[in-house]
Design a protein around this motif. Structure first.
Motif, PDB file in Angstrom:
ATOM      1  N   LEU A  54     -49.646  51.833 -15.757  1.00 13.37           N
ATOM      2  CA  LEU A  54     -49.618  53.293 -15.713  1.00 13.37           C
ATOM      3  C   LEU A  54     -50.646  53.811 -16.709  1.00 13.37           C
ATOM      4  O   LEU A  54     -50.615  53.434 -17.885  1.00 13.37           O
ATOM      5  CB  LEU A  54     -48.226  53.809 -16.098  1.00 13.37           C
ATOM      6  CG  LEU A  54     -47.058  53.248 -15.293  1.00 13.37           C
ATOM      7  CD1 LEU A  54     -45.741  53.661 -15.928  1.00 13.37           C
ATOM      8  CD2 LEU A  54     -47.139  53.717 -13.863  1.00 13.37           C
ATOM      9  N   ARG A  72     -44.861  49.558 -15.984  1.00 13.06           N
ATOM     10  CA  ARG A  72     -43.604  49.712 -15.257  1.00 13.06           C
ATOM     11  C   ARG A  72     -43.224  48.329 -14.739  1.00 13.06           C
ATOM     12  O   ARG A  72     -44.057  47.614 -14.197  1.00 13.06           O
ATOM     13  CB  ARG A  72     -43.763  50.676 -14.080  1.00 13.06           C
ATOM     14  CG  ARG A  72     -42.471  50.837 -13.288  1.00 13.06           C
ATOM     15  CD  ARG A  72     -42.645  51.727 -12.080  1.00 13.06           C
ATOM     16  NE  ARG A  72     -42.944  53.081 -12.517  1.00 13.06           N
ATOM     17  CZ  ARG A  72     -43.764  53.899 -11.869  1.00 13.06           C
ATOM     18  NH1 ARG A  72     -44.375  53.521 -10.779  1.00 13.06           N
ATOM     19  NH2 ARG A  72     -43.966  55.117 -12.318  1.00 13.06           N
ATOM     20  N   GLU A  83     -40.167  51.860 -17.788  1.00 12.50           N
ATOM     21  CA  GLU A  83     -41.528  52.305 -18.054  1.00 12.50           C
ATOM     22  C   GLU A  83     -41.684  52.327 -19.568  1.00 12.50           C
ATOM     23  O   GLU A  83     -40.954  53.038 -20.247  1.00 12.50           O
ATOM     24  CB  GLU A  83     -41.793  53.692 -17.469  1.00 12.50           C
ATOM     25  CG  GLU A  83     -41.902  53.703 -15.970  1.00 12.50           C
ATOM     26  CD  GLU A  83     -42.264  55.065 -15.416  1.00 12.50           C
ATOM     27  OE1 GLU A  83     -42.519  56.012 -16.200  1.00 12.50           O
ATOM     28  OE2 GLU A  83     -42.277  55.190 -14.186  1.00 12.50           O
TER      29      GLU A  83
END
Length: 195
Positions: A54, A72, A83
């Motif tokens: 991410l 994640r 996350e």
């Protein structure tokens, strides 16, 4: 720290024995904590079958391009999707190739295998448009309407009234089992949970 009587007493007792108050030592301790936390996160990701990278890039108030990197993954012990924030870094070159190399170097430093990466930006992954981000942008634009802005302000102040006071929070708990969530300033999807 000067006005804290407990800290004054602690510092008086350890004077001459330990000197952990200098800026250099404090920064070193923070960096050691960062390394240990990052290693723990990397270990959890390694125990998962797959992971997703991410990334979010934003210009700071000081006009620096900053990139937040997160991961994640499925926690192998709790079977919950997690996350975790991994790093926040200043980036100079904003070309796609440079950003990609920047991310790959960070993932390699964590000891993660890119063959196990599933998600946007990796050749083995299927591209999926982020509809949540699109929705967030539209709703943020709509929040400029006076009535919506006013409503969000009232919700934010109400949550803060209870959230930042142990006494008010205790009173609220006597009347309801609802746990108020702080209103996120940047993500409308998370604002929904607060409302």
């Amino acid at each position: 720290m000067k006005d804290d009587p407990i800290m004054k007493e602690v510092l008086k007792k350890i004077a001459g024995i330990a000197q952990y108050c200098s800026l250099g030592i404090q920064n070193e301790l923070v960096d050691i904590c960062r390394q240990l936390i990052t290693e723990k996160i990397a270990d959890k990701v390694k125990s998962a079958s797959f992971f997703t990278i991410l990334v979010n890039e934003k210009t700071s108030i000081s006009r620096q391009e900053q990139m937040a990197i997160g991961l994640r993954f499925l926690d192998s012990k709790t079977f919950q999707i997690r996350e975790e924030f991994v790093e926040f870094a200043v980036v100079e070159d904003l070309r796609g190739e440079s950003l990609g190399q920047f991310i790959l170097i960070r993932i390699e430093k964590l000891g993660l295998d890119m063959k196990l990466c599933r998600g946007q930006g990796y050749p083995l992954a299927k591209y999926i448009e982020c509809l949540a981000q699109s929705l967030s942008l539209v709703l943020t634009d709509r929040s400029k309407i006076h009535d919506i802005k006013h409503c969000m302000m009232i919700i934010r102040e109400t949550v803060n009234f209870f959230h930042f006071s142990a006494k008010q929070s205790a009173v609220l708990k006597t009347y309801t089992k609802v746990n108020l969530k702080v209103v996120c300033e940047t993500r409308w999807v998370e604002r929904h949970d607060a409302i």
